[in-house]
Design an enzyme around this catalytic site. Structure first.
Site, PDB file in Angstrom:
ATOM      1  N   ASN A 145       0.956  -1.136  -0.271  1.00 52.36           N
ATOM      2  CA  ASN A 145      -0.105  -0.061   0.030  1.00 52.36           C
ATOM      3  C   ASN A 145       0.705   1.220   0.001  1.00 52.36           C
ATOM      4  OD1 ASN A 145      -2.355   1.617   0.531  1.00 52.36           O
ATOM      5  ND2 ASN A 145      -3.481  -0.320   0.881  1.00 52.36           N
ATOM      6  N   ARG A 146       0.228   2.544   0.319  1.00 53.64           N
ATOM      7  CA  ARG A 146       0.872   3.697   0.167  1.00 53.64           C
ATOM      8  C   ARG A 146       1.885   4.197   1.641  1.00 53.64           C
ATOM      9  NH1 ARG A 146      -3.304   3.341  -3.126  1.00 53.64           N
ATOM     10  NH2 ARG A 146      -2.987   3.778  -5.269  1.00 53.64           N
TER      11      ARG A 146
ATOM     12  N   HIS B  98       3.490  -0.150  -2.510  1.00 56.04           N
ATOM     13  CA  HIS B  98       3.668  -1.473  -2.872  1.00 56.04           C
ATOM     14  C   HIS B  98       5.225  -1.845  -2.679  1.00 56.04           C
ATOM     15  CE1 HIS B  98      -0.429  -2.224  -3.105  1.00 56.04           C
ATOM     16  NE2 HIS B  98      -0.343  -2.407  -4.467  1.00 56.04           N
TER      17      HIS B  98
ATOM     18  N   HIS C 240      -1.731 -10.131  -3.227  1.00 55.60           N
ATOM     19  CA  HIS C 240      -2.479  -9.168  -3.846  1.00 55.60           C
ATOM     20  C   HIS C 240      -3.173 -10.069  -5.045  1.00 55.60           C
ATOM     21  CE1 HIS C 240      -3.916  -5.447  -5.865  1.00 55.60           C
ATOM     22  NE2 HIS C 240      -3.089  -4.621  -5.232  1.00 55.60           N
TER      23      HIS C 240
ATOM     24  N   ASP D  25     -11.480   1.294  -3.540  1.00 57.98           N
ATOM     25  CA  ASP D  25      -9.969   1.218  -3.332  1.00 57.98           C
ATOM     26  C   ASP D  25      -9.722   1.776  -1.727  1.00 57.98           C
ATOM     27  OD1 ASP D  25      -7.312   0.654  -3.354  1.00 57.98           O
ATOM     28  OD2 ASP D  25      -6.914   1.936  -5.118  1.00 57.98           O
TER      29      ASP D  25
ATOM     30  N   GLN E 286      -7.796  -4.165   2.502  1.00 54.89           N
ATOM     31  CA  GLN E 286      -7.975  -3.250   1.342  1.00 54.89           C
ATOM     32  C   GLN E 286      -9.112  -4.016   0.367  1.00 54.89           C
ATOM     33  OE1 GLN E 286      -6.438  -0.422   1.478  1.00 54.89           O
ATOM     34  NE2 GLN E 286      -6.966   0.436  -0.622  1.00 54.89           N
TER      35      GLN E 286
ATOM     36  N   GLU F  92      -7.367  -7.224   0.272  1.00 53.22           N
ATOM     37  CA  GLU F  92      -5.891  -7.511   0.703  1.00 53.22           C
ATOM     38  C   GLU F  92      -5.725  -7.244   2.319  1.00 53.22           C
ATOM     39  OE1 GLU F  92      -3.821  -4.366  -1.917  1.00 53.22           O
ATOM     40  OE2 GLU F  92      -5.742  -4.489  -2.909  1.00 53.22           O
TER      41      GLU F  92
END
Ligand code: NAG
Ligand code: NAG
Ligand code: NAG
Ligand code: NAG
Length: 358
Positions: free
Chosen positions: A91-92, A117, A193, A259, A297, A323
């Site tokens: 993720n971010r 990621h 993922h 998302d 997620q 996820e």
């Protein structure tokens, strides 16, 4: 869920003892199959990823329910980590940086000014070792291992990582993702993922599939998909899947589809809890996801447009992702559950997938 199957998921860590330290670059890329009755999974050590999962529908007809490609070259070329184990931090991470113990760590940005990621060459883009492989028998399984070096993609400290996939019978499988910090504290957030379409990878969109997500709260994001830091109720929003609802029912109320991270609650122990159930009425396939992680997620492949297996073109909403994870950008939000693993300590992530038909 049998206690038996859960025990089988847990505690791969002993394997760290026999983890070689040699460079994984020398490993060859292979395709590995696990089979139990009519349940067949293919995997590759490129990104420790699921390549396919074939299982019956309510009439016994087999289909592959995971999106992907026919060749490893295409997996390498794809901009999304199809089926892969994502890390060191999935993720971010906002601004491609974080501060830990007074040290500022700068990461390569690969999503605007942010890191996504694990960076441009995260764990989904490296070749893992195969530590153990039992294709058939009572518990078909494969254990992938990777030794991430100090400073890899900007992250502090060496890290030994394991991703183990096991078929458990009764159309169940589990993934164990573990990581041991060797010499420095580091954030860790490993994620599988897989892109799922229970009607079959080439059956069209997932908008008519029904989903239930066992979370009363989610973490809202800004226009760059970075969490604001709040955790808010799903009540009265299109994010409310506390009761089963079709994915398409309210997706048009969102700018770009789903998302978003859901807060599953009850983190900090090894108990598996229900995260989500997906039901495709047409094929009758049901997938239940359980995890020990604090978040999940929910992603609906909002901009997908590429040629996949058999030349089939995957369009937006051709798949969904669930996820299981720590919260996105947790390293920059002290109020989120911590992802920091201290030296000598381990990260343990379990996720159990149970399939049935109805
Ligand atoms: C596999 O599928 C076939 C055809 O539906 C069925 O007859 C058979 O019982 C299944 N085998 C197992 C182990 O479930
Ligand atoms: C690589 O990806 C690009 C962009 O999606 C695509 O146009 C191209 O056909 C792909 N090449 C291969 C060999 O898959
Ligand atoms: C990156 O940050 C700079 C400086 O804050 C800003 O001007 C720029 O628009 C940002 N780029 C993106 C893609 O967000
Ligand atoms: C911070 O540094 C101390 C002393 O080196 C170390 O014991 C501790 O594990 C570190 N904690 C974090 C979160 O980095």
């Amino acid at each position: 869920m049998g206690k038996f199957s859960v025990l089988f998921c847990f505690r791969i860590l002993v394997i760290f003892g026999c983890l070689g330290i040699g460079s994984a670059m020398e490993e060859e890329i292979g395709i590995y199959q696990l089979k139990n009755g009519n349940f067949t999974m293919k995997l590759t050590n490129y990104g420790a990823r699921i390549v396919s999962l074939v299982l019956p529908d309510k009439h016994g007809k087999l289909a592959d329910v995971v999106l992907g490609f026919d060749t490893i070259t295409e997996f390498m070329n794809a901009s999304s980590p199809f089926g892969a184990t994502v890390g060191r931090v999935a993720n971010r991470i906002s601004g491609a940086q974080f501060t830990l113990n007074g040290t500022r760590y700068k990461l390569p940005a690969n999503s605007g000014n942010n890191t996504i990621h694990g960076g441009p060459i995260g764990f989904s883009k490296v070749v893992w070792k195969v530590n153990k492989y039992s294709p058939e028998g009572h518990t078909p399984q494969i254990v992938f291992a990777y030794h991430s070096f100090d400073g890899e993609q900007g992250f502090p400290g060496g890290l030994l990582v394991i991703a183990a996939y096991k078929l458990l019978g009764d159309n169940q499988f589990c993934i164990t993702m573990e990581a041991k910090a060797l010499n420095k504290a580091t954030p860790v957030n490993l994620v599988n993922h897989a892109f799922w379409n229970l009607g079959g990878h080439n059956s069209g969109d997932i908008l008519s599939e029904e989903v239930q997500i066992f979370a009363s709260h989610y973490t809202p994001v800004d226009s760059k998909l970075i969490p604001t830091g709040e955790t808010v109720t799903v009540k009265g929003t299109p994010y409310d899947f506390l009761r089963p609802n079709t994915i398409g029912s309210r997706i048009n109320e969102l700018t770009n589809g789903y998302d978003i991270n859901y807060a599953l609650g009850g983190s900090g122990n090894n108990k598996l809890k229900k995260a989500a159930i997906v039901h495709d009425k047409k094929s009758g396939r049901v997938m239940e996801v359980l995890t020990n992680q604090p978040g999940v997620q929910f992603f609906t492949s909002n901009t997908l447009n590429l040629k996949g297996k058999g030349g089939f073109v995957y369009k937006p909403h051709a798949a969904l992702c669930l996820e299981t994870q720590g919260f996105p950008d947790s390293v920059n939000h002290p109020n989120f559950p911590s992802q920091i693993v201290n030296p000598g300590k381990s990260y343990e992530h379990y996720v159990l997938f149970k399939f049935s038909t109805n």
